[in-house]
Design an enzyme around this catalytic site. Structure first.
Site, PDB file in Angstrom:
ATOM      1  CB  SER A   1     -46.648  70.016 -18.905  1.00 43.92           C
ATOM      2  OG  SER A   1     -46.150  68.736 -18.545  1.00 43.92           O
TER       3      SER A   1
ATOM      4  CE1 TYR B   1     -49.610  67.862 -22.782  1.00 49.87           C
ATOM      5  CE2 TYR B   1     -47.537  67.161 -21.796  1.00 49.87           C
ATOM      6  CZ  TYR B   1     -48.823  67.637 -21.662  1.00 49.87           C
ATOM      7  OH  TYR B   1     -49.338  67.897 -20.413  1.00 49.87           O
TER       8      TYR B   1
HETATM    9  N1  LIG Z   1     -52.702  65.262 -15.503  1.00 52.94           N
HETATM   10  C1  LIG Z   1     -51.411  65.487 -15.522  1.00 52.94           C
HETATM   11  O1  LIG Z   1     -50.622  64.705 -14.988  1.00 52.94           O
HETATM   12  C2  LIG Z   1     -50.859  66.732 -16.182  1.00 52.94           C
HETATM   13  C3  LIG Z   1     -49.494  67.004 -16.049  1.00 52.94           C
HETATM   14  C4  LIG Z   1     -48.983  68.152 -16.615  1.00 52.94           C
HETATM   15  C5  LIG Z   1     -49.817  69.029 -17.287  1.00 52.94           C
HETATM   16  N2  LIG Z   1     -51.131  68.734 -17.422  1.00 52.94           N
HETATM   17  C6  LIG Z   1     -51.974  69.712 -18.135  1.00 52.94           C
HETATM   18  O2  LIG Z   1     -53.108  70.015 -17.367  1.00 52.94           O
HETATM   19  C7  LIG Z   1     -54.194  70.345 -18.234  1.00 52.94           C
HETATM   20  C8  LIG Z   1     -55.409  69.476 -17.887  1.00 52.94           C
HETATM   21  O3  LIG Z   1     -55.040  68.129 -18.120  1.00 52.94           O
HETATM   22  P1  LIG Z   1     -55.797  66.881 -17.489  1.00 52.94           P
HETATM   23  O4  LIG Z   1     -54.773  65.894 -17.139  1.00 52.94           O
HETATM   24  O5  LIG Z   1     -56.785  67.320 -16.476  1.00 52.94           O
HETATM   25  O6  LIG Z   1     -56.523  66.347 -18.813  1.00 52.94           O
HETATM   26  P2  LIG Z   1     -57.952  65.720 -19.087  1.00 52.94           P
HETATM   27  O7  LIG Z   1     -58.436  64.938 -17.937  1.00 52.94           O
HETATM   28  O8  LIG Z   1     -57.838  65.052 -20.399  1.00 52.94           O
HETATM   29  O9  LIG Z   1     -58.895  67.027 -19.224  1.00 52.94           O
HETATM   30  C9  LIG Z   1     -58.783  67.853 -20.328  1.00 52.94           C
HETATM   31  C10 LIG Z   1     -59.905  68.854 -20.304  1.00 52.94           C
HETATM   32  O10 LIG Z   1     -59.821  69.678 -21.489  1.00 52.94           O
HETATM   33  C11 LIG Z   1     -61.053  69.571 -22.245  1.00 52.94           C
HETATM   34  N3  LIG Z   1     -60.727  69.690 -23.677  1.00 52.94           N
HETATM   35  C12 LIG Z   1     -60.014  68.814 -24.440  1.00 52.94           C
HETATM   36  N4  LIG Z   1     -59.966  69.248 -25.705  1.00 52.94           N
HETATM   37  C13 LIG Z   1     -60.669  70.435 -25.752  1.00 52.94           C
HETATM   38  C14 LIG Z   1     -60.976  71.359 -26.784  1.00 52.94           C
HETATM   39  N5  LIG Z   1     -60.565  71.180 -28.056  1.00 52.94           N
HETATM   40  N6  LIG Z   1     -61.727  72.449 -26.461  1.00 52.94           N
HETATM   41  C15 LIG Z   1     -62.148  72.641 -25.184  1.00 52.94           C
HETATM   42  N7  LIG Z   1     -61.879  71.801 -24.163  1.00 52.94           N
HETATM   43  C16 LIG Z   1     -61.149  70.700 -24.452  1.00 52.94           C
HETATM   44  C17 LIG Z   1     -61.611  68.201 -21.837  1.00 52.94           C
HETATM   45  O11 LIG Z   1     -63.026  68.077 -22.040  1.00 52.94           O
HETATM   46  P3  LIG Z   1     -63.639  67.555 -23.459  1.00 52.94           P
HETATM   47  O12 LIG Z   1     -62.930  66.293 -23.808  1.00 52.94           O
HETATM   48  O13 LIG Z   1     -65.105  67.404 -23.208  1.00 52.94           O
HETATM   49  O14 LIG Z   1     -63.379  68.664 -24.419  1.00 52.94           O
HETATM   50  C18 LIG Z   1     -61.292  68.219 -20.351  1.00 52.94           C
HETATM   51  O15 LIG Z   1     -62.202  69.050 -19.656  1.00 52.94           O
HETATM   52  C19 LIG Z   1     -53.690  70.132 -19.651  1.00 52.94           C
HETATM   53  O16 LIG Z   1     -53.237  71.355 -20.190  1.00 52.94           O
HETATM   54  C20 LIG Z   1     -52.509  69.199 -19.456  1.00 52.94           C
HETATM   55  O17 LIG Z   1     -51.564  69.290 -20.486  1.00 52.94           O
HETATM   56  C21 LIG Z   1     -51.678  67.607 -16.895  1.00 52.94           C
END
Ligand SMILES: NC(=O)c1ccc[n+]([C@@H]2O[C@H](COP(=O)([O-])OP(=O)(O)OC[C@H]3O[C@@H](n4cnc5c(N)ncnc54)[C@H](OP(=O)(O)O)[C@@H]3O)[C@@H](O)[C@H]2O)c1
Length: 267
Positions: free
Chosen positions: A152, A166
């Site tokens: 991130s 985080y």
């Molecule tokens: N969106 C952004 O702006 C952003 C920016 C920078 C970095 N990121 C990074 O991108 C990645 C994806 O983020 P996102 O924004 O798409 O988040 P999100 O919508 O919350 O999706 C998270 C995913 O991870 C799964 N997950 C959560 N806890 C888990 C566990 N203990 N075991 C297995 N799966 C798990 C969730 O499904 P379940 O809840 O069913 O487990 C979901 O599929 C993350 O690493 C995040 O830090 C996101």
């Protein structure tokens, strides 16, 4: 130099943790649209199965759901055992599952520290350890396997929100990436990280009440990320074109890191 030779991922076997929604789903869509066989994993069985079904139908390509909680070794072992039933090799591992926790410094909880560190850092290390033999299986210097870790920009810039564990965890993801890249390149496994900026998702949405207008305006590109932005970069890193890029953390943020400290309102 043909585009298919440079960027093609057809028939590649891809595993994406956290593939049921958000950034993981965006990346899964990109690989499926280009003929890869994609496995997605997340905790909620119903959601993971539903996304796999929806994406398989939309892209007419095979997307398989393997639900598991990978925040500890039991869950990682379960994911491995179930994956191994389908496939005994893996071309591309995408460690995307992540969690965030926000709390003021004076009352930041141990739960908020452990939950984020366990999923965002520990699980990536042990996922790689567990899947190493499958990644090595078909790999050659001409056809190296790939690991893509999702970090991130909060692991690069000091974040605005009080999300201590985080941002520290994401910085560790970037370091883990270069440390393991140095170790694994001799085994023909290429490890890189992507540091996303803001992408619409449950994680980011809950921080901004699903109104992305303010963060769009604050972004040098005037918008939040789109599926093409993140899927395109992941495909580059997974393809022939990305074969000489090793141990990097590449931002995908519309210019936020590049503009840190630069006041856009003066332009
Ligand atoms: N969106 C952004 O702006 C952003 C920016 C920078 C970095 N990121 C990074 O991108 C990645 C994806 O983020 P996102 O924004 O798409 O988040 P999100 O919508 O919350 O999706 C998270 C995913 O991870 C799964 N997950 C959560 N806890 C888990 C566990 N203990 N075991 C297995 N799966 C798990 C969730 O499904 P379940 O809840 O069913 O487990 C979901 O599929 C993350 O690493 C995040 O830090 C996101």
């Amino acid at each position: 130099m043909n585009i298919n030779n440079l960027f093609g991922v057809k028939d590649k076997v891809v595993l994406i943790t956290g593939g049921s929604r958000g950034i993981g789903e965006m990346i899964a869509s990109g690989f499926l649209a280009n003929g890869a066989k994609v496995y997605i994993s997340s905790r909620k069985i119903k959601d993971c199965d539903a996304t796999a079904k929806r994406l398989s139908e939309k892209y007419e390509s095979e997307c398989i759901s393997i639900p598991a909680d990978i925040s500890d070794l039991n869950g990682i072992n379960k994911l491995f055992t179930n994956f191994d039933k389908y496939n005994n090799n893996l071309d591309i591992l995408i460690n995307n599952a992540g969690a965030v926790w926000g709390e003021p410094l004076h009352k930041f909880s141990e739960d908020g520290w452990d939950k984020v560190m366990d999923l965002n850092v520990k699980s990536i290390f042990f996922m790689i350890q567990k899947f190493l033999d499958l990644l090595k299986k078909n790999t050659t210097s001409d056809n190296p396997a790939r690991i893509i870790n999702i970090g991130s920009i909060d692991g690069i810039n000091t974040p605005y929100y009080e999300n201590y564990s985080y941002s520290i965890a994401k910085s560790a993801v970037h370091k883990l990436t270069s440390v393991l890249a140095a170790k694994l390149i001799k085994d023909n496994i290429i490890c890189n990280a992507i540091a996303p900026g803001p992408f619409p998702s449950k994680m980011l949405g809950s921080a901004v009440e699903h109104d992305y207008s303010v963060i769009s305006k604050k972004n040098p590109s005037g918008r939040v990320g789109m599926p093409e932005d993140i899927a395109g970069l992941a495909i580059f890193l997974a393809s022939r074109a990305g074969q000489y890029t090793v141990g990097e953390t590449i931002t995908c943020d519309g210019g936020l890191v590049a503009s840190a400290g630069h006041d856009l309102t003066n332009d």
